[in-house]
Scaffold this motif. Structure first.
Motif, PDB file in Angstrom:
ATOM      1  N   THR A   1       0.841  -1.189   0.000  1.00 24.94           N
ATOM      2  CA  THR A   1       0.000   0.000   0.000  1.00 24.94           C
ATOM      3  C   THR A   1       0.878   1.242   0.000  1.00 24.94           C
ATOM      4  N   VAL A   2       0.567   2.148  -0.907  1.00 20.27           N
ATOM      5  CA  VAL A   2       1.286   3.421  -1.007  1.00 20.27           C
ATOM      6  C   VAL A   2       0.273   4.527  -0.748  1.00 20.27           C
ATOM      7  N   SER A   3       0.492   5.271   0.309  1.00 23.97           N
ATOM      8  CA  SER A   3      -0.432   6.340   0.672  1.00 23.97           C
ATOM      9  C   SER A   3      -0.140   7.599  -0.154  1.00 23.97           C
ATOM     10  N   TYR A   4      -1.216   8.238  -0.568  1.00 27.99           N
ATOM     11  CA  TYR A   4      -1.058   9.522  -1.253  1.00 27.99           C
ATOM     12  C   TYR A   4      -2.137  10.505  -0.810  1.00 27.99           C
ATOM     13  N   ALA A   5      -2.675  10.287   0.389  1.00 23.87           N
ATOM     14  CA  ALA A   5      -3.706  11.170   0.929  1.00 23.87           C
ATOM     15  C   ALA A   5      -3.177  12.590   1.135  1.00 23.87           C
ATOM     16  N   ASP A   6      -1.883  12.712   1.323  1.00 19.81           N
ATOM     17  CA  ASP A   6      -1.266  14.020   1.560  1.00 19.81           C
ATOM     18  C   ASP A   6      -0.916  14.763   0.267  1.00 19.81           C
ATOM     19  N   LEU A   7      -1.222  14.150  -0.880  1.00 16.30           N
ATOM     20  CA  LEU A   7      -0.812  14.730  -2.164  1.00 16.30           C
ATOM     21  C   LEU A   7      -2.011  15.166  -3.008  1.00 16.30           C
TER      22      LEU A   7
ATOM     23  N   SER B   1      -2.089  17.520  -9.734  1.00 17.79           N
ATOM     24  CA  SER B   1      -1.018  18.438 -10.137  1.00 17.79           C
ATOM     25  C   SER B   1       0.208  17.631 -10.557  1.00 17.79           C
ATOM     26  N   PRO B   2       0.990  18.149 -11.495  1.00 21.30           N
ATOM     27  CA  PRO B   2       2.206  17.439 -11.905  1.00 21.30           C
ATOM     28  C   PRO B   2       3.170  17.178 -10.749  1.00 21.30           C
ATOM     29  N   ALA B   3       3.300  18.124  -9.824  1.00 20.96           N
ATOM     30  CA  ALA B   3       4.229  17.949  -8.694  1.00 20.96           C
ATOM     31  C   ALA B   3       3.757  16.821  -7.776  1.00 20.96           C
ATOM     32  N   GLY B   4       2.471  16.786  -7.462  1.00 20.40           N
ATOM     33  CA  GLY B   4       1.939  15.732  -6.607  1.00 20.40           C
ATOM     34  C   GLY B   4       2.024  14.370  -7.278  1.00 20.40           C
ATOM     35  N   ALA B   5       1.736  14.332  -8.573  1.00 22.38           N
ATOM     36  CA  ALA B   5       1.814  13.077  -9.315  1.00 22.38           C
ATOM     37  C   ALA B   5       3.250  12.560  -9.355  1.00 22.38           C
ATOM     38  N   LYS B   6       4.203  13.472  -9.476  1.00 21.96           N
ATOM     39  CA  LYS B   6       5.615  13.069  -9.519  1.00 21.96           C
ATOM     40  C   LYS B   6       6.056  12.463  -8.189  1.00 21.96           C
ATOM     41  N   ILE B   7       5.606  13.034  -7.091  1.00 23.43           N
ATOM     42  CA  ILE B   7       5.938  12.478  -5.772  1.00 23.43           C
ATOM     43  C   ILE B   7       5.326  11.092  -5.622  1.00 23.43           C
ATOM     44  N   LEU B   8       4.058  10.944  -6.023  1.00 20.47           N
ATOM     45  CA  LEU B   8       3.415   9.635  -5.934  1.00 20.47           C
ATOM     46  C   LEU B   8       4.122   8.621  -6.817  1.00 20.47           C
TER      47      LEU B   8
ATOM     48  N   LYS C   1      -2.263   2.425 -13.373  1.00 16.47           N
ATOM     49  CA  LYS C   1      -3.593   2.169 -13.933  1.00 16.47           C
ATOM     50  C   LYS C   1      -4.660   2.221 -12.839  1.00 16.47           C
ATOM     51  N   ASP C   2      -4.367   1.624 -11.678  1.00 23.08           N
ATOM     52  CA  ASP C   2      -5.336   1.586 -10.586  1.00 23.08           C
ATOM     53  C   ASP C   2      -5.642   2.967 -10.016  1.00 23.08           C
ATOM     54  N   VAL C   3      -4.644   3.835  -9.939  1.00 24.04           N
ATOM     55  CA  VAL C   3      -4.865   5.185  -9.425  1.00 24.04           C
ATOM     56  C   VAL C   3      -5.713   5.993 -10.401  1.00 24.04           C
ATOM     57  N   ASP C   4      -5.524   5.754 -11.688  1.00 26.91           N
ATOM     58  CA  ASP C   4      -6.338   6.377 -12.738  1.00 26.91           C
ATOM     59  C   ASP C   4      -6.301   7.907 -12.679  1.00 26.91           C
ATOM     60  N   SER C   5      -5.102   8.440 -12.661  1.00 24.58           N
ATOM     61  CA  SER C   5      -4.897   9.880 -12.656  1.00 24.58           C
ATOM     62  C   SER C   5      -4.176  10.274 -13.945  1.00 24.58           C
ATOM     63  N   PRO C   6      -4.747  11.194 -14.724  1.00 23.03           N
ATOM     64  CA  PRO C   6      -4.074  11.616 -15.955  1.00 23.03           C
ATOM     65  C   PRO C   6      -2.663  12.163 -15.710  1.00 23.03           C
TER      66      PRO C   6
ATOM     67  N   SER D   1      -0.470   9.134 -15.015  1.00 23.09           N
ATOM     68  CA  SER D   1      -0.305   8.354 -16.251  1.00 23.09           C
ATOM     69  C   SER D   1       0.645   9.036 -17.226  1.00 23.09           C
ATOM     70  N   ALA D   2       0.654  10.353 -17.218  1.00 23.55           N
ATOM     71  CA  ALA D   2       1.548  11.101 -18.117  1.00 23.55           C
ATOM     72  C   ALA D   2       3.012  10.858 -17.780  1.00 23.55           C
ATOM     73  N   LEU D   3       3.296  10.439 -16.556  1.00 20.13           N
ATOM     74  CA  LEU D   3       4.673  10.166 -16.162  1.00 20.13           C
ATOM     75  C   LEU D   3       5.144   8.797 -16.629  1.00 20.13           C
ATOM     76  N   ARG D   4       4.245   7.968 -17.138  1.00 17.06           N
ATOM     77  CA  ARG D   4       4.589   6.614 -17.588  1.00 17.06           C
ATOM     78  C   ARG D   4       4.058   6.398 -19.001  1.00 17.06           C
ATOM     79  N   PRO D   5       4.464   7.223 -19.950  1.00 24.46           N
ATOM     80  CA  PRO D   5       3.934   7.086 -21.308  1.00 24.46           C
ATOM     81  C   PRO D   5       4.448   5.849 -22.047  1.00 24.46           C
ATOM     82  N   THR D   6       5.545   5.287 -21.587  1.00 21.63           N
ATOM     83  CA  THR D   6       6.118   4.145 -22.286  1.00 21.63           C
ATOM     84  C   THR D   6       5.737   2.834 -21.649  1.00 21.63           C
ATOM     85  N   SER D   7       4.650   2.834 -20.850  1.00 23.73           N
ATOM     86  CA  SER D   7       4.282   1.595 -20.180  1.00 23.73           C
ATOM     87  C   SER D   7       3.945   0.531 -21.196  1.00 23.73           C
ATOM     88  N   VAL D   8       4.245  -0.683 -20.833  1.00 21.30           N
ATOM     89  CA  VAL D   8       4.055  -1.825 -21.706  1.00 21.30           C
ATOM     90  C   VAL D   8       2.972  -2.699 -21.105  1.00 21.30           C
ATOM     91  N   THR D   9       2.028  -3.102 -21.936  1.00 26.30           N
ATOM     92  CA  THR D   9       1.004  -4.030 -21.461  1.00 26.30           C
ATOM     93  C   THR D   9       1.590  -5.418 -21.525  1.00 26.30           C
TER      94      THR D   9
END
Length: 116
Positions: free
Chosen positions: A39-45, A49-56, A95-100, A103-111
């Motif tokens: 489990t990774v908490s992100y309640a504080d983020l 925002s790009p900055a919050g997404a980068k920390i997560l 994918k589970d977090v479902d935040s644009p 997701s923008a930080l992982r554009p090269t993800s492989v299925t």
């Protein structure tokens, strides 16, 4: 070849394609089911925002590195499995977090459809 034969062949082709897609999806779900988790908490983020997404994203990477630890770095096969595990865990978490923004930080993800 008449219209009936053509229609039957087309229907058979599309049915075979549909069955193949269902089998691939089932294999992908099965391979995700065995992934290690943490489990990774992100309640504080603010992950919108790009900055919050980068920390997560960094937290997700750190957790993936911890849960996918195989230990024997000198064995190439284990190192490859570790990298595959990390990629799959990060892909699933993003994918589970479902935040644009995330997701923008992982554009090269492989299925990954199936594991060996």
């Amino acid at each position: 070849m008449n219209l009936t034969q053509t229609t039957i062949r087309a229907a058979t082709f599309f049915l075979a394609g549909a069955i193949t897609l269902c089998a691939l999806e089932a294999a992908a779900r099965a391979s995700d089911a065995g992934l290690p988790t943490r489990t990774v908490s992100y309640a504080d983020l603010d992950i919108s925002s790009p900055a919050g997404a980068k920390i997560l994203y960094r937290r997700i990477e750190s957790a993936a590195n911890q849960v996918c630890e195989y230990g024997a770095y000198w064995e190439m096969s284990l190192r490859q499995k570790q990298h595959e595990c990390i990629d799959r865990v990060i892909d699933k978490a993003v994918k589970d977090v479902d935040s644009p923004a995330l997701s923008a930080l992982r554009p090269t993800s492989v299925t990954h459809l199936a594991s060996n």
